[in-house]
Design a protein around this motif. Structure first.
Motif, short mmCIF file in Angstrom:
data_model
loop_
_atom_site.label_atom_id
_atom_site.label_comp_id
_atom_site.label_asym_id
_atom_site.label_seq_id
_atom_site.Cartn_x
_atom_site.Cartn_y
_atom_site.Cartn_z
N ARG A 81 -2.92 -12.88 -15.64
CA ARG A 81 -2.14 -12.72 -14.41
C ARG A 81 -2.65 -11.56 -13.56
NH1 ARG A 81 3.07 -14.48 -13.15
NH2 ARG A 81 3.35 -15.19 -15.31
N ASP A 89 -5.17 -21.89 -13.85
CA ASP A 89 -4.04 -21.67 -12.93
C ASP A 89 -4.31 -20.49 -12.01
OD1 ASP A 89 -2.57 -23.76 -14.06
OD2 ASP A 89 -1.65 -22.44 -15.56
N VAL A 114 2.68 -19.69 -10.31
CA VAL A 114 2.04 -20.03 -11.59
C VAL A 114 3.09 -20.04 -12.69
CG1 VAL A 114 -0.20 -19.07 -10.93
CG2 VAL A 114 1.47 -17.62 -12.12
N PRO A 115 2.84 -20.69 -13.84
CA PRO A 115 3.80 -20.70 -14.95
C PRO A 115 3.98 -19.31 -15.55
CG PRO A 115 2.12 -22.42 -15.20
CD PRO A 115 1.67 -21.53 -14.09
N SER A 116 4.94 -19.18 -16.46
CA SER A 116 5.22 -17.88 -17.08
C SER A 116 4.05 -17.41 -17.94
CB SER A 116 6.48 -17.97 -17.94
OG SER A 116 6.34 -18.98 -18.93
N ASP A 117 3.28 -18.33 -18.51
CA ASP A 117 2.08 -17.97 -19.26
C ASP A 117 0.90 -18.73 -18.66
OD1 ASP A 117 0.30 -16.99 -21.09
OD2 ASP A 117 0.92 -18.32 -22.72
N PRO A 118 0.38 -18.25 -17.54
CA PRO A 118 -0.64 -19.02 -16.80
C PRO A 118 -1.98 -19.07 -17.54
CG PRO A 118 -0.38 -16.85 -15.82
CD PRO A 118 0.68 -16.97 -16.88
N SER A 119 -2.70 -20.13 -17.33
CA SER A 119 -4.06 -20.25 -17.88
C SER A 119 -5.06 -19.67 -16.88
CB SER A 119 -4.38 -21.72 -18.13
OG SER A 119 -4.43 -22.44 -16.91
N GLN A 142 10.08 -9.01 -10.59
CA GLN A 142 9.31 -10.20 -10.91
C GLN A 142 7.87 -9.79 -11.20
OE1 GLN A 142 10.43 -13.12 -11.39
NE2 GLN A 142 12.40 -13.24 -10.32
N TYR A 151 2.74 -13.20 -8.72
CA TYR A 151 2.50 -14.64 -8.66
C TYR A 151 3.55 -15.44 -9.44
CZ TYR A 151 -2.08 -12.89 -7.17
OH TYR A 151 -3.09 -12.25 -6.52
N TYR A 152 4.74 -14.85 -9.62
CA TYR A 152 5.80 -15.52 -10.38
C TYR A 152 6.19 -16.86 -9.75
CZ TYR A 152 9.13 -14.23 -6.72
OH TYR A 152 9.79 -14.11 -5.52
N ASP A 153 6.02 -16.98 -8.43
CA ASP A 153 6.49 -18.17 -7.72
C ASP A 153 5.43 -19.28 -7.60
OD1 ASP A 153 4.96 -16.46 -6.20
OD2 ASP A 153 6.05 -16.82 -4.33
#
Length: 523
Positions: free
Chosen positions: A397, A460, A452-457, A445, A448-450
Motif C-alpha cells: 500500500r 491492485d 483498493v481492498p484491505s489487503d491489496p495485491s 483511514q 487508497y482505502y476507497d
C-alpha cells in the motif's frame, strides 16, 4: 608385559586418554588481561565450541570505567566460547561483527588448533588514519613463540601417556572453565560503574563508539528481562512488553526461521552514530532457547502510546499536535538518510518500509521511527548499496510507483531515499486527516482505502498508482487552514511520479520546522 590381560588394560587406557585429550579444545584465557589488575593468562577448555579473541578501540578510562581522556586505547580479550552460547546450531552471534563497526571492534573465532586465539583480529583503520603509516615488521610475538614451542611438547605428552594411568585419572577431574557470559551486569568488567537505568546505559554506550552496547553486555541485559504481556503481532513475530529493573522495554520476538530478518535489524540498529531522539532506541539482541525451539529477541525502548497507526485510530489531534508528530517523524527520516562523515561517522540509510505502523509515538507527543529490518545502507567510498539478503518486501500500500512497476534503479542509493519520501507523504496524509479544527475532522483511514481492498495485491496497487496515477484525496476544508494547507502541499510534493522531483527529507523537516515556528511550537 608378558601378561595379555595387562597389555589389553594399558591399550584401553591409551585409547581412553587420547580420546579425553582430544575431546576438548584448549584456548588462551586472559579476560580483560590488559586492564589494570587484570587476571594473568590461564587456559580454558571448550568442547565443540570456539576459541575467541576480541579487539576493541576505546578511550582511556579510570578504574571505574569513566573516560578520563581522548587518548585511544586498544583493549584485547581472549576466552572460550562454549556451544551453549551459540545463537543457533553451528552459528555464534558473538563471532559476527558488522562491517560498519570493524574500525571500532573486531572478533576472531577459531577451532583449528589449541591456543588458536593467540592471533588477534585486526581493526580497520579509521578514515583519518587511511594513507598513514602501515604496521611494520613481521616479528613473532612472545605468545606465538610459546605456542610454537608448546605444541610439539603437548604432542609428545599425548604419545607417551600410554604408561601414565595416574595422569589420565587427574584429567577426569573438573576443568577450569571460563566464567559464563551471562554474569550479572553489575559485576561485568566491561560495564565499569554500575548503571541502574536505561538512561545511564545509553550515556555509557555513547562514551565509546556510539554503536550500541558491547555484545556481552547485551546478552547480560537480555537475560534479566521478564516478559509481561503481548502488545503486538505481525507477519514476522510478536512484540511483548518486558520489564528490566523496574523499567518497561519492548521485546520483539522472531521465530528461528526469521533469523535473517532479526540479524539484519540488529546489525542496522548498531550502526555507529545511529542513535537519535527520533529513531527507536535499541538496547540489546539475544537468543532464548527453551530446548524445543529458539526465539530471537530484539530489545528496544517501550512507548505505551504504541504506533502512530494506533494513536491516530484512538483519538483526534490539534494542529499543534499534528505539526509535532509530522516534524519529529521527518526528523527521524532525515537522520536516517543523512551521511555523517568522520572517524565516528554514519552511513546514509534508507528505511524501505515507512508507514504509520512503523512509527511510534512517545509520551511527549513526538515520533520515532522503528522496524529497520528492511533498511539499506550506502557506502559512499565504493558507491555500493548494502541490500539485505532477505525475501521480505515493503508494504504494498505504501510502495512508490517505481517500486510497483519495477523501474527503480537498485544500484542507485538515491532511489531508495526517494521511495521513502513517497511513503512518508502518505503518512502525512494519515496524520492530517485526524487534525480537528472547530470540531471538524476526518475518520482515520489507510491511504487508497476507497479504491483498493484491505489487503491489496501488487497488481491492485500498480493499476491505481502507476496506471491511473491516483493519489489520496485532499479535503477542501484543508485549503482554509494554514497548517493543513502547508501539509497538503508537502504531501503532494512527496507523491510525484517522477521520483527526482520529490522533496528531500531535509527539505520536509525544514518546512515543518518553519510551520512549527509560526505556531510557536517548542519541539
Amino acid at each position: 608385559m608378558d601378561n595379555p590381560m595387562l597389555r589389553l588394560f594399558f591399550f584401553c587406557m591409551l585409547i581412553l586418554c587420547i580420546w579425553q585429550c582430544a575431546e576438548g579444545l584448549q584456548c588462551i584465557e586472559c579476560q580483560y588481561c590488559n586492564r589494570p589488575g587484570g587476571a594473568p593468562n590461564t587456559t580454558c577448555y571448550t568442547a565443540k565450541g570456539y576459541c575467541m579473541s576480541i579487539i576493541v578501540r576505546d578511550k582511556e578510562k579510570d578504574k571505574n570505567g569513566l573516560r578520563i581522556s581522548n587518548k585511544e586505547v586498544i583493549r584485547i580479550n581472549r576466552q572460550c566460547l562454549h556451544k551453549k552460547e551459540f545463537i543457533l546450531e553451528g552459528r555464534a552471534l558473538m563471532c559476527h561483527v558488522s562491517e560498519l563497526m570493524k574500525d571500532q571492534q573486531n572478533v576472531r573465532c577459531c577451532k583449528d588448533q589449541d591456543f588458536c586465539n593467540s592471533v588477534v583480529p585486526e581493526l580497520r583503520p579509521l578514515k583519518s588514519e587511511e594513507g598513514g603509516k602501515q604496521s611494520s615488521g613481521s616479528d613473532i610475538s612472545p605468545m606465538e613463540m610459546v605456542v610454537v614451542i608448546a605444541l610439539p611438547i603437548m604432542a609428545l605428552v599425548v604419545i607417551t601417556i600410554v604408561a601414565v594411568y595416574a595422569y589420565c585419572y587427574c584429567r577426569r577431574r573438573p576443568r577450569p572453565y571460563a566464567p559464563p557470559p551471562d554474569q550479572n551486569v553489575d559485576t561485568n568488567p566491561l560495564m565499569g560503574s554500575q548503571p541502574s537505568s536505561l538512561k545511564e546505559l545509553y550515556d555509557w554506550s555513547q562514551s565509546g563508539s556510539g554503536s550500541g552496547l558491547p555484545l556481552l553486555v547485551q546478552r547480560t541485559i537480555a537475560r534479566q528481562i521478564r516478559l509481561c504481556e503481548i502488545i503486538g503481532k505481525g507477519r514476522y513475530g510478536e512484540v511483548w512488553r518486558g520489564n528490566w529493573r523496574g523499567e518497561n522495554v519492548a521485546v520483539k520476538i522472531f521465530p528461528s526461521r526469521e533469523e535473517r530478518s532479526w540479524y539484519r535489524e540488529a546489525e542496522i540498529y548498531q550502526t555507529v552514530m545511529l542513535r537519535h531522539e527520533n529513531i527507536l532506541g535499541f538496547i540489546a539482541a539475544d537468543n532464548k532457547d527453551n530446548g524445543t525451539w529458539t526465539q530471537l529477541w530484539l530489545i528496544t525502548d517501550y512507548y505505551e502510546n504504541g504506533s502512530l497507526f494506533d494513536y491516530l485510530n484512538r483519538q483526534t489531534i490539534s494542529p499543534t499536535s499534528m505539526i509535532r508528530l509530522a516534524h519529529t517523524a521527518a526528523g527521524g527520516m532525515a537522520h536516517l538518510h543523512m551521511e555523517i562523515l568522520g572517524a565516528q561517522g554514519k552511513p546514509a540509510i534508507a528505511h524501505r518500509d515507512l508507514k504509520s505502523k512503523n512509527i511510534l509515538v512517545k509520551n511527549n507527543g513526538t515520533c520515532c521511527i522503528a522496524d529497520l529490518g528492511l533498511a539499506v545502507g550506502h557506502n559512499s567510498k565504493t558507491d555500493k548499496v548494502d541490500i539485505a539478503n532477505s525475501n521480505r518486501v515493503g508494504t504494498k500500500r505504501y510502495m512508490a510507483p517505481e517500486c510497483l512497476d519495477g523501474s527503480i534503479n537498485m544500484e542507485h542509493f538515491e532511489s531508495f531515499k526517494r521511495a521513502d519520501v513517497y511513503s512518508f507523504g502518505l503518512v502525512l496524509w494519515e496524520i492530517a486527516r485526524r487534525c480537528s479544527v472547530g470540531g471538524i475532522f476526518e475518520e482515520f483511514q489507510l491511504p487508497y482505502y476507497d479504491v483498493v481492498p484491505s489487503d491489496p495485491s501488487l497488481e491492485d496497487m500498480r493499476k491505481i498508482v502507476c496506471g491511473d496515477k491516483q493519489r489520496p484525496a485532499i479535503p477542501n476544508r484543508w485549503q482554509n487552514i494554514e497548517s493543513l494547507r502547508v501539509m497538503a502541499r508537502l504531501m503532494k510534493e512527496c507523491w510525484y511520479s517522477n521520483s527526482a522531483a520529490r522533496l528531500t527529507a531535509l527539505r520536509i523537516r525544514k518546512t515543518l520546522a518553519g510551520l512549527a515556528d509560526q505556531e510557536d511550537l517548542k519541539i
